[in-house]
Write a protein that holds these residues in place. Structure first.
Motif, mmCIF file in Angstrom:
data_model
loop_
_atom_site.group_PDB
_atom_site.id
_atom_site.type_symbol
_atom_site.label_atom_id
_atom_site.label_comp_id
_atom_site.label_asym_id
_atom_site.label_seq_id
_atom_site.Cartn_x
_atom_site.Cartn_y
_atom_site.Cartn_z
ATOM 1 N N ALA A 163 0.723 -1.124 0.100
ATOM 2 C CA ALA A 163 -0.132 0.050 0.117
ATOM 3 C C ALA A 163 0.854 1.337 -0.018
ATOM 4 C CB ALA A 163 -0.968 0.012 1.144
ATOM 5 N N GLY A 164 1.936 1.249 0.736
ATOM 6 C CA GLY A 164 2.898 2.342 0.883
ATOM 7 C C GLY A 164 3.494 2.728 -0.552
ATOM 8 N N ILE A 165 3.841 1.617 -1.291
ATOM 9 C CA ILE A 165 4.472 1.627 -2.663
ATOM 10 C C ILE A 165 3.599 2.242 -3.582
ATOM 11 C CG2 ILE A 165 5.507 0.500 -4.786
ATOM 12 C CD1 ILE A 165 6.700 -1.411 -2.414
ATOM 13 N N MET A 166 1.966 1.552 -3.704
ATOM 14 C CA MET A 166 1.031 2.229 -4.291
ATOM 15 C C MET A 166 0.483 3.573 -3.979
ATOM 16 S SD MET A 166 0.437 -0.111 -6.531
ATOM 17 C CE MET A 166 2.095 -0.496 -6.740
ATOM 18 N N MET A 167 0.679 4.101 -2.857
ATOM 19 C CA MET A 167 0.410 5.612 -2.375
ATOM 20 C C MET A 167 1.367 6.278 -2.945
ATOM 21 S SD MET A 167 -1.635 5.537 1.225
ATOM 22 C CE MET A 167 -0.283 4.518 2.159
ATOM 23 N N GLY A 168 2.806 5.962 -2.822
ATOM 24 C CA GLY A 168 3.784 6.752 -3.674
ATOM 25 C C GLY A 168 3.762 6.903 -4.834
ATOM 26 N N LEU A 169 3.365 5.584 -5.486
ATOM 27 C CA LEU A 169 3.263 5.851 -7.215
ATOM 28 C C LEU A 169 2.094 6.620 -7.675
ATOM 29 C CD1 LEU A 169 4.040 1.943 -8.253
ATOM 30 C CD2 LEU A 169 5.614 4.140 -8.387
ATOM 31 N N LEU A 198 -2.206 2.218 14.765
ATOM 32 C CA LEU A 198 -1.104 3.400 15.193
ATOM 33 C C LEU A 198 -0.235 2.955 16.074
ATOM 34 C CD1 LEU A 198 -3.881 6.178 15.120
ATOM 35 C CD2 LEU A 198 -2.302 5.732 13.330
ATOM 36 N N GLY A 199 -0.395 2.165 16.859
ATOM 37 C CA GLY A 199 0.602 1.646 17.875
ATOM 38 C C GLY A 199 1.557 0.520 17.299
ATOM 39 N N THR A 200 1.632 0.230 16.094
ATOM 40 C CA THR A 200 2.416 -0.533 15.511
ATOM 41 C C THR A 200 3.380 -0.213 14.409
ATOM 42 O OG1 THR A 200 0.920 -1.551 13.520
ATOM 43 C CG2 THR A 200 0.497 -2.519 15.704
ATOM 44 N N VAL A 201 4.332 -0.957 14.059
ATOM 45 C CA VAL A 201 5.114 -0.375 12.920
ATOM 46 C C VAL A 201 4.768 -0.326 11.643
ATOM 47 C CG1 VAL A 201 6.357 -2.455 12.389
ATOM 48 C CG2 VAL A 201 7.705 -0.330 12.312
ATOM 49 N N TRP A 202 3.674 -0.999 11.390
ATOM 50 C CA TRP A 202 3.292 -1.375 9.889
ATOM 51 C C TRP A 202 2.752 0.160 9.126
ATOM 52 C CZ3 TRP A 202 5.052 -5.218 7.883
ATOM 53 C CH2 TRP A 202 5.596 -6.216 8.583
ATOM 54 N N PRO A 203 1.490 0.750 9.736
ATOM 55 C CA PRO A 203 1.336 1.992 9.020
ATOM 56 C C PRO A 203 2.483 3.172 8.971
ATOM 57 C CG PRO A 203 0.242 1.902 10.979
ATOM 58 C CD PRO A 203 1.012 0.715 11.092
ATOM 59 N N TRP A 204 3.280 2.934 9.749
ATOM 60 C CA TRP A 204 4.728 4.050 9.584
ATOM 61 C C TRP A 204 5.589 3.417 8.540
ATOM 62 C CZ3 TRP A 204 2.417 7.776 11.570
ATOM 63 C CH2 TRP A 204 1.566 7.614 12.670
ATOM 64 N N LEU A 205 5.580 2.321 8.468
ATOM 65 C CA LEU A 205 6.491 1.723 7.466
ATOM 66 C C LEU A 205 5.983 2.113 6.080
ATOM 67 C CD1 LEU A 205 7.882 -1.940 8.679
ATOM 68 C CD2 LEU A 205 9.254 -0.043 8.340
ATOM 69 N N LEU A 209 7.694 3.991 2.997
ATOM 70 C CA LEU A 209 7.764 3.267 1.555
ATOM 71 C C LEU A 209 7.239 4.544 0.646
ATOM 72 C CD1 LEU A 209 7.280 -0.511 1.955
ATOM 73 C CD2 LEU A 209 9.499 0.680 1.448
ATOM 74 N N MET A 210 6.016 4.998 1.018
ATOM 75 C CA MET A 210 5.397 5.958 0.271
ATOM 76 C C MET A 210 6.159 6.904 -0.212
ATOM 77 S SD MET A 210 2.213 8.243 1.096
ATOM 78 C CE MET A 210 3.240 9.267 2.399
ATOM 79 N N VAL A 211 6.902 7.609 0.892
ATOM 80 C CA VAL A 211 7.925 8.667 0.713
ATOM 81 C C VAL A 211 8.995 8.327 0.017
ATOM 82 C CG1 VAL A 211 9.465 10.240 1.951
ATOM 83 C CG2 VAL A 211 7.141 9.735 2.688
#
Length: 283
Positions: A163-169, A198-205, A209-211
């Protein structure tokens, strides 16, 4: 997406609603036919000109549409049909993934109805025949939502990364993609069920990746005094006076693009969701 799974879904949709599927295929055939007859629109020529000057970004838009047009013209030559085919092919993939996403919430019959309604809108018709940054944006947006669904509701953690990669693209396609991570953060904050993420690393990772995915656009803007960011923000809003006629014109324009039924249904859904989550942000 598994090919066999998509084939099974398509066969089931055809069995349950044959005329609807045939109508969708007929619309697709018409669009493919138009490729051979249409000349370049001003937007086609403008964004094809991007491909003659490769860059990490451009003054008015990120490079997503340029990447796609460059790929198709490299394979099929610098021809009008190659440019038109790029738009149609990308939009076709958008429709496929839109259908796959719809199946997460709807029956096959209703998902087929949603696909037919969506594919017949003026917006999708334009995107399938005219090159604009919205062509890759809509595909990446749809893929982002599909990945986020699997990350949030199926708890498949690897999809946070995708999802992070797709949001970045998506951001590499058009700056309005900023509403994807903004909407995700708002949803996580409002959802009592999913706020735990929000208390896990996953959304922040995912955000990292988006950035990284849109870092070329960011770096280009840094090198050029944020020219593109400024043009699409203060450069567009400076000196604008509010007039009710302009507001009504925007509503009419969006209604025509989406189809009136879909547009006003969207407004009703947004109103209901606002009432549902009102006051829950800090509870």
């Amino acid at each position: 997406m598994k090919i066999k799974s998509f084939r099974d879904d398509l066969h089931a949709a055809y069995t349950e609603n044959r005329w609807l599927v045939l109508s969708a295929l007929f619309i697709l055939l018409l669009r493919l036919t138009f490729i051979g007859f249409m000349g370049l629109m001003p937007q086609d020529a403008y964004y094809t000109f991007y491909t003659e000057h490769p860059a990490a970004s451009y003054f008015d838009h990120p490079p997503g549409i340029a990447w796609i047009l460059k790929s198709f013209t490299a394979v099929f030559g610098k021809k009008v049909y190659a440019v038109k085919l790029a738009d149609t092919a990308v939009t076709l993939f958008t429709l496929i993934f839109f259908y796959r996403f719809s199946l997460r919430f709807l029956s096959r019959r209703r998902a087929a109805n949603a696909l037919m309604l969506f594919s017949s809108t003026l917006m999708v018709t334009i995107l399938s025949l005219v090159s604009t940054p919205d062509v890759p944006l809509l595909l990446c947006w749809t893929l982002s939502l599909l990945c986020l669904y699997k990350a949030l509701f199926l708890e498949k953690k690897v999809y946070w990364l995708l999802a992070g990669i797709m949001m970045g693209l998506a951001f590499d396609s058009k700056y309005t993609a900023v509403f994807l991570p903004a909407g995700l953060l708002l949803y996580l904050a409002l959802s009592a069920t999913h706020r735990k993420w929000l208390g896990t690393v996953w959304p922040w990772l995912s955000f990292v990746l988006m950035v990284l995915a849109f870092s070329p656009v960011l770096w280009w803007n840094v090198q050029h005094d944020f020219a593109s960011f400024r043009f699409q923000s203060t450069g567009r809003t400076g000196g604008i006076d509010f007039r009710i006629t302009d507001l009504l014109g925007v509503i009419a324009h969006q209604s025509a693009i989406l189809a009136p039924v879909m547009f006003f249904s969207l407004l009703v859904v947004l109103y209901k969701m606002t009432r549902k989550y009102k006051g829950k942000l800090w509870t």
